[in-house]
Design a protein around this motif. Structure first.
Motif, PDB file in Angstrom:
ATOM      1  N   GLU A 387       0.753  -1.287  -0.032  1.00 58.93           N
ATOM      2  CA  GLU A 387       0.072  -0.027   0.253  1.00 58.93           C
ATOM      3  C   GLU A 387       0.886   1.326  -0.088  1.00 58.93           C
ATOM      4  O   GLU A 387       0.611   2.068  -0.704  1.00 58.93           O
ATOM      5  CB  GLU A 387      -0.780   0.013   1.254  1.00 58.93           C
ATOM      6  N   ASP A 388       1.924   1.205   0.696  1.00 59.48           N
ATOM      7  CA  ASP A 388       2.923   2.460   0.899  1.00 59.48           C
ATOM      8  C   ASP A 388       3.583   2.710  -0.409  1.00 59.48           C
ATOM      9  O   ASP A 388       3.438   3.725  -0.917  1.00 59.48           O
ATOM     10  CB  ASP A 388       3.879   2.330   2.242  1.00 59.48           C
ATOM     11  N   ALA A 389       3.885   1.482  -1.090  1.00 60.70           N
ATOM     12  CA  ALA A 389       4.628   1.752  -2.391  1.00 60.70           C
ATOM     13  C   ALA A 389       3.668   2.099  -3.508  1.00 60.70           C
ATOM     14  O   ALA A 389       4.039   3.083  -4.214  1.00 60.70           O
ATOM     15  CB  ALA A 389       5.326   0.280  -2.510  1.00 60.70           C
ATOM     16  N   ILE A 390       2.604   1.593  -3.380  1.00 59.78           N
ATOM     17  CA  ILE A 390       1.598   1.955  -4.313  1.00 59.78           C
ATOM     18  C   ILE A 390       1.357   3.584  -4.136  1.00 59.78           C
ATOM     19  O   ILE A 390       0.883   4.262  -5.267  1.00 59.78           O
ATOM     20  CB  ILE A 390       0.238   1.284  -4.459  1.00 59.78           C
ATOM     21  N   TYR A 391       0.939   3.907  -3.068  1.00 55.33           N
ATOM     22  CA  TYR A 391       0.753   5.211  -2.702  1.00 55.33           C
ATOM     23  C   TYR A 391       1.837   6.137  -3.142  1.00 55.33           C
ATOM     24  O   TYR A 391       1.644   7.423  -3.740  1.00 55.33           O
ATOM     25  CB  TYR A 391       0.554   5.580  -1.366  1.00 55.33           C
ATOM     26  N   GLY A 392       3.019   5.848  -2.932  1.00 56.99           N
ATOM     27  CA  GLY A 392       4.108   6.772  -3.220  1.00 56.99           C
ATOM     28  C   GLY A 392       4.290   6.913  -4.828  1.00 56.99           C
ATOM     29  O   GLY A 392       4.491   8.182  -5.241  1.00 56.99           O
ATOM     30  N   HIS A 393       4.045   5.887  -5.441  1.00 55.42           N
ATOM     31  CA  HIS A 393       4.099   5.908  -7.084  1.00 55.42           C
ATOM     32  C   HIS A 393       2.766   6.839  -7.485  1.00 55.42           C
ATOM     33  O   HIS A 393       2.985   7.470  -8.371  1.00 55.42           O
ATOM     34  CB  HIS A 393       3.972   4.392  -7.347  1.00 55.42           C
ATOM     35  N   TYR A 394       1.808   6.634  -6.777  1.00 52.97           N
ATOM     36  CA  TYR A 394       0.585   7.307  -7.093  1.00 52.97           C
ATOM     37  C   TYR A 394       0.715   8.989  -6.968  1.00 52.97           C
ATOM     38  O   TYR A 394       0.392   9.655  -7.795  1.00 52.97           O
ATOM     39  CB  TYR A 394      -0.527   6.988  -6.362  1.00 52.97           C
ATOM     40  N   VAL A 395       1.390   9.316  -5.891  1.00 51.06           N
ATOM     41  CA  VAL A 395       1.771  10.641  -5.481  1.00 51.06           C
ATOM     42  C   VAL A 395       2.602  11.445  -6.669  1.00 51.06           C
ATOM     43  O   VAL A 395       2.315  12.180  -7.253  1.00 51.06           O
ATOM     44  CB  VAL A 395       2.386  10.831  -4.325  1.00 51.06           C
ATOM     45  N   ILE A 396       3.555  10.501  -7.055  1.00 50.87           N
ATOM     46  CA  ILE A 396       4.530  10.893  -7.967  1.00 50.87           C
ATOM     47  C   ILE A 396       3.764  11.187  -9.363  1.00 50.87           C
ATOM     48  O   ILE A 396       3.906  12.198 -10.153  1.00 50.87           O
ATOM     49  CB  ILE A 396       5.633   9.927  -8.187  1.00 50.87           C
ATOM     50  N   LEU A 397       2.960  10.111  -9.843  1.00 53.79           N
ATOM     51  CA  LEU A 397       2.012  10.169 -11.283  1.00 53.79           C
ATOM     52  C   LEU A 397       1.128  11.309 -10.987  1.00 53.79           C
ATOM     53  O   LEU A 397       0.870  11.995 -11.904  1.00 53.79           O
ATOM     54  CB  LEU A 397       1.513   8.869 -11.185  1.00 53.79           C
ATOM     55  N   THR A 398       0.499  11.681  -9.792  1.00 55.10           N
ATOM     56  CA  THR A 398      -0.413  12.635  -9.491  1.00 55.10           C
ATOM     57  C   THR A 398      -0.001  14.026  -9.922  1.00 55.10           C
ATOM     58  O   THR A 398      -0.150  14.898 -10.628  1.00 55.10           O
ATOM     59  CB  THR A 398      -1.001  12.516  -8.291  1.00 55.10           C
ATOM     60  N   ASP A 399       1.380  14.249  -9.452  1.00 62.07           N
ATOM     61  CA  ASP A 399       2.137  15.333  -9.625  1.00 62.07           C
ATOM     62  C   ASP A 399       2.613  15.520 -11.289  1.00 62.07           C
ATOM     63  O   ASP A 399       2.375  16.685 -11.779  1.00 62.07           O
ATOM     64  CB  ASP A 399       3.484  15.415  -8.837  1.00 62.07           C
ATOM     65  N   GLU A 400       2.873  14.538 -11.722  1.00 60.70           N
ATOM     66  CA  GLU A 400       3.134  14.355 -13.227  1.00 60.70           C
ATOM     67  C   GLU A 400       2.231  14.685 -14.015  1.00 60.70           C
ATOM     68  O   GLU A 400       2.021  15.588 -15.096  1.00 60.70           O
ATOM     69  CB  GLU A 400       3.898  13.279 -13.655  1.00 60.70           C
ATOM     70  N   ASN A 401       1.032  14.120 -13.682  1.00 56.99           N
ATOM     71  CA  ASN A 401      -0.307  14.464 -14.353  1.00 56.99           C
ATOM     72  C   ASN A 401      -0.696  16.023 -14.390  1.00 56.99           C
ATOM     73  O   ASN A 401      -1.013  16.355 -15.364  1.00 56.99           O
ATOM     74  CB  ASN A 401      -1.372  13.468 -13.959  1.00 56.99           C
ATOM     75  N   GLU A 402      -0.481  16.417 -13.042  1.00 61.29           N
ATOM     76  CA  GLU A 402      -0.777  17.868 -13.064  1.00 61.29           C
ATOM     77  C   GLU A 402       0.359  18.735 -13.872  1.00 61.29           C
ATOM     78  O   GLU A 402      -0.201  19.896 -14.361  1.00 61.29           O
ATOM     79  CB  GLU A 402      -0.767  18.177 -11.656  1.00 61.29           C
ATOM     80  N   ILE A 403       1.539  18.431 -13.865  1.00 65.99           N
ATOM     81  CA  ILE A 403       2.654  19.104 -14.496  1.00 65.99           C
ATOM     82  C   ILE A 403       2.124  19.245 -15.938  1.00 65.99           C
ATOM     83  O   ILE A 403       2.341  19.924 -16.849  1.00 65.99           O
ATOM     84  CB  ILE A 403       3.879  18.625 -14.325  1.00 65.99           C
ATOM     85  N   ALA A 404       1.757  17.964 -16.367  1.00 66.06           N
ATOM     86  CA  ALA A 404       1.654  17.638 -17.929  1.00 66.06           C
ATOM     87  C   ALA A 404       0.466  18.573 -18.110  1.00 66.06           C
ATOM     88  O   ALA A 404       0.146  19.208 -19.432  1.00 66.06           O
ATOM     89  CB  ALA A 404       1.439  16.333 -18.134  1.00 66.06           C
ATOM     90  N   SER A 405      -0.696  18.507 -17.390  1.00 68.93           N
ATOM     91  CA  SER A 405      -1.906  19.287 -17.754  1.00 68.93           C
ATOM     92  C   SER A 405      -1.411  20.900 -17.598  1.00 68.93           C
ATOM     93  O   SER A 405      -1.957  21.656 -18.200  1.00 68.93           O
ATOM     94  CB  SER A 405      -2.867  19.246 -16.559  1.00 68.93           C
ATOM     95  N   GLU A 406      -0.771  21.306 -16.675  1.00 70.24           N
ATOM     96  CA  GLU A 406      -0.678  22.816 -16.596  1.00 70.24           C
ATOM     97  C   GLU A 406       0.125  23.187 -17.899  1.00 70.24           C
ATOM     98  O   GLU A 406       0.148  24.230 -18.321  1.00 70.24           O
ATOM     99  CB  GLU A 406       0.382  23.060 -15.418  1.00 70.24           C
ATOM    100  N   LYS A 407       1.235  22.385 -18.133  1.00 65.15           N
ATOM    101  CA  LYS A 407       2.088  22.709 -19.426  1.00 65.15           C
ATOM    102  C   LYS A 407       1.278  22.860 -20.594  1.00 65.15           C
ATOM    103  O   LYS A 407       1.512  23.803 -21.502  1.00 65.15           O
ATOM    104  CB  LYS A 407       3.075  21.592 -19.694  1.00 65.15           C
ATOM    105  N   LYS A 408       0.541  21.763 -20.780  1.00 61.12           N
ATOM    106  CA  LYS A 408      -0.534  21.876 -22.123  1.00 61.12           C
ATOM    107  C   LYS A 408      -1.531  23.057 -21.885  1.00 61.12           C
ATOM    108  O   LYS A 408      -1.567  23.553 -23.157  1.00 61.12           O
ATOM    109  CB  LYS A 408      -1.220  20.495 -22.159  1.00 61.12           C
ATOM    110  N   CYS A 409      -1.922  23.363 -20.872  1.00 57.52           N
ATOM    111  CA  CYS A 409      -2.835  24.640 -20.721  1.00 57.52           C
ATOM    112  C   CYS A 409      -2.118  25.878 -20.987  1.00 57.52           C
ATOM    113  O   CYS A 409      -2.665  26.775 -21.955  1.00 57.52           O
ATOM    114  CB  CYS A 409      -3.503  24.596 -19.317  1.00 57.52           C
ATOM    115  N   ARG A 410      -1.076  26.036 -20.420  1.00 58.36           N
ATOM    116  CA  ARG A 410      -0.234  27.278 -20.673  1.00 58.36           C
ATOM    117  C   ARG A 410       0.277  27.276 -22.155  1.00 58.36           C
ATOM    118  O   ARG A 410       0.200  28.430 -22.731  1.00 58.36           O
ATOM    119  CB  ARG A 410       0.948  27.189 -19.689  1.00 58.36           C
TER     120      ARG A 410
END
Length: 628
Positions: A387-410
């Motif tokens: 669970e901890d390992a999945i959560y850690g990876h999920y957090v990283i991907l959440t940030d990457e998805n937001e960064i990708a979204s922000e980059k595309k929108c800008r």
């Protein structure tokens, strides 16, 4: 495809060189390729008694295990032959041919004892092969069974209450030991007792009868018989006539079936059929089914323990094996999650619904994969690691998805604003009526931005930032527009503020929906995980009940036989063991520990969700401060 289906010949599993035991890497590699449950048949007995030939018949092969045709023992250590189970799909038959006991060239009874011990520990059915008759000499030659209490421990010393429990530990062997089959080769007598025809099993039971009179001689006579009766959950006997004429015995491996004695072929057929139908999958203490991969690890653990001068302990072996398997299960399950989310990552940016749905589906799949391989994770330690390992990876991907979204929108705003920026630069909005033109162009950009699909989770936030960034510019043009009256400017200024407030509310609503969706997804994950854990728990409890039932059936049968022979005192002692087993089974049936098992995981899930929401809030707060 399992490697067992490609195994062309037997290979050495445990080397025995100068009394030193060592596991062979090649055999472990073969076992590592077998992920299905294994039925393990070990054969032991004095050297040159035809054990290897019998194992070749079980393998369905004319040749395989070396037979030899002299008085020299051919098998050294333990040899292994893995073949598909002939009658059970999805199982592998593992045949273990052991070094002949009592080899005169070796002259080391202790080494023989360890070979016998390994055969008992690794098998689900133990075949003892002897010649002639089951008389006192034959039983005494099986003295290794009386030494098992010295060579095998059920519990680790630290978990035992005291010396009394250690002395009584052998009462529990029946729960974990293999079934016992005695094969008598070259049997020439009639199956009769006191002039009455008997079955092979009755012949064995007669040979294992205890003597009532208590003295040293009778105690010595009873000891191996008592051990066989008490340690093994079931007993079976087969008698075989000589397979061929004396002059053909030296070339047994090359003889065709028509050259063998018909009675021998018939006995062999009955023996093989019994082994195929009645031999169970190898299980560990607690009832967990053993795969080829687990069997290899088990062999390594036991051999390394023996080589270090210690006594193999079933409890310690299961714990060590569980730790290895559970860690591997965590890594394997995490990789399932990562591989699936990598496909999602390739589509970034994605919407929150798509992201959380895939996370939910893949984390459930990862949990399912973990459950398939893990066992004895009693405190859910390894499930929490996953669970901890999945959560850690999920957090990283959440940030990457937001960064990708922000980059595309800008980048989208940058592309859409090119003409407007050029007009600003050229002073197109500095003329009377310029503010109206500016608002028209800006609103057109916003409309085009909203129509653009697949902007991701930061769409509203970036739009809010765009409007705020353009605010001073809009005010400047508003107050510079000479076409507007002071009242017009105030009205437009209020509209600008209202528009910013509306967009801010949209962004906040998006955050609220995001948090709510995350909570719903986590709740759904918890429910699915709870279901999987309950199924896993029920399965393990059922395995333990089966283990208990097998032991109780054996004890009840033995008690009945003792009572029929007049051994009332021994039968009463068994009654105490039966009551103890019954009490333990009742505690298993209660199943109250599931709540203790599952609650830490539920708490972990709630903590991880709170941490994720907090992480996102902190990240956005830092971003806002940085922007200022």
């Amino acid at each position: 495809m399992s490697q067992s289906r490609m195994m062309q010949r037997p290979i050495c599993l445990v080397k025995n060189v100068c009394g030193s035991l060592e596991v062979c890497k090649d055999a472990i590699e073969v076992l590592n390729g077998i992920n299905e449950p294994v039925v393990v048949i070990s054969i032991v007995g004095l050297y040159r008694t035809g054990k290897s030939y019998l194992m070749n018949r079980l393998a369905g092969q004319q040749t395989g295990f070396a037979l030899g045709n002299t008085i020299e023992s051919k098998t050294k250590g333990i040899w292994m032959y893995c073949v598909p189970h002939p009658s059970e799909a999805g199982r592998t038959l593992v045949l273990l041919d052991t070094e002949g006991l009592g080899d005169i060239d070796k002259g080391d009874s202790q080494n023989d004892g360890w070979i016998f011990c390994l055969a008992v520990l690794l098998s689900s059915t133990l075949v003892y092969n002897s010649r002639g008759t089951i008389d006192n000499v034959a039983v005494e030659q099986l003295h290794y069974v009386t030494e098992l209490t010295e060579h095998i421990k059920i519990r680790s010393p630290s978990s035992q209450a005291g010396a009394d429990e250690e002395e009584e530990e052998d009462c529990e062997f029946v729960r974990f030991f293999p079934s016992f089959v005695w094969v008598v080769r070259d049997f020439t007598l009639g199956l009769e007792i006191n002039g009455k025809k008997v079955t092979e099993d009755e012949y064995l039971d007669f040979a294992l009868q205890l003597k009532k009179v208590v003295n040293k001689k009778n105690n010595n006579y009873n000891l191996p018989r008592h051990c066989i009766r008490s340690y093994f959950p079931s007993r079976k006997c087969f008698v075989f006539p000589s397979p061929a004429s004396p002059e053909n015995m030296g070339r047994l491996e090359s003889l065709q079936e028509q050259e063998l004695v018909p009675g021998f072929l018939e006995a062999t057929g009955h023996f093989c059929e019994y082994i195929f139908v009645r031999s169970a999958v190898k299980t560990l203490k607690g009832g967990h089914r053993v795969t080829g991969k687990l069997l290899g690890q088990l062999a390594k653990i036991y051999v390394e323990t023996i080589s270090s001068g210690n006594v193999p302990c079933l409890e310690n072996a299961v714990v060590a094996l569980a730790n290895l398997e559970n860690q591997a299960a965590v890594e394997e399950a995490l990789q399932v999650y990562k591989n699936g989310m990598e496909e999602v990552k390739n589509k970034f940016p994605v919407t929150l619904n798509e992201f959380t749905s895939e996370h939910q589906k893949l984390s459930n799949l990862a949990t399912s994969e973990f459950m398939k391989r893990s066992f004895k994770d009693e405190k859910a330690e390894y499930l929490k690691k996953l669970e901890d390992a999945i959560y850690g990876h999920y957090v990283i991907l959440t940030d990457e998805n937001e960064i990708a979204s922000e980059k595309k929108c800008r980048e989208l705003f940058e592309d859409l604003s090119c003409d407007m920026s050029e007009r600003l630069k050229n002073g197109a909005y500095s003329q009377p009526g310029g503010y109206e033109d500016y608002c028209r162009d800006r609103d057109a950009i916003i409309a085009l931005y909203r129509k653009e699909p697949n902007k991701g989770v930061r769409a509203e936030a970036v739009l809010n930032e765009f409007l705020n960034e353009r605010g001073p510019e809009a005010n400047s043009i508003l107050y510079a527009d000479k076409k507007l009256t002071e009242n017009d400017r105030k009205i437009q200024e209020e509209k600008e503020k209202a528009a910013l407030l509306e967009q801010k509310c949209k962004e906040e609503e998006e955050k609220r929906i995001e948090s709510e969706r995350m909570r719903e997804a986590e709740q759904e994950r918890q429910e699915d995980r709870m279901r999987q854990m309950q199924e896993k728990f029920n399965k393990e409890m059922e395995q333990q009940r089966e283990e208990m039932d097998k032991a109780m059936d054996s004890k009840l049968k033995e008690q009945e036989e003792l009572l029929s022979k007049g051994f009332k005192e021994k039968a009463e002692l068994l009654n105490e063991e039966i009551k103890s087993l019954q009490k333990e089974k009742e505690s298993i049936n209660a199943g109250g520990i599931f709540k203790d098992y599952v609650m830490p995981i539920l708490a972990t899930g709630a903590d991880l969700l709170s941490s994720l929401i907090m992480h996102k809030s902190i990240a956005k707060g830092l971003k806002a401060l940085k922007g200022k």
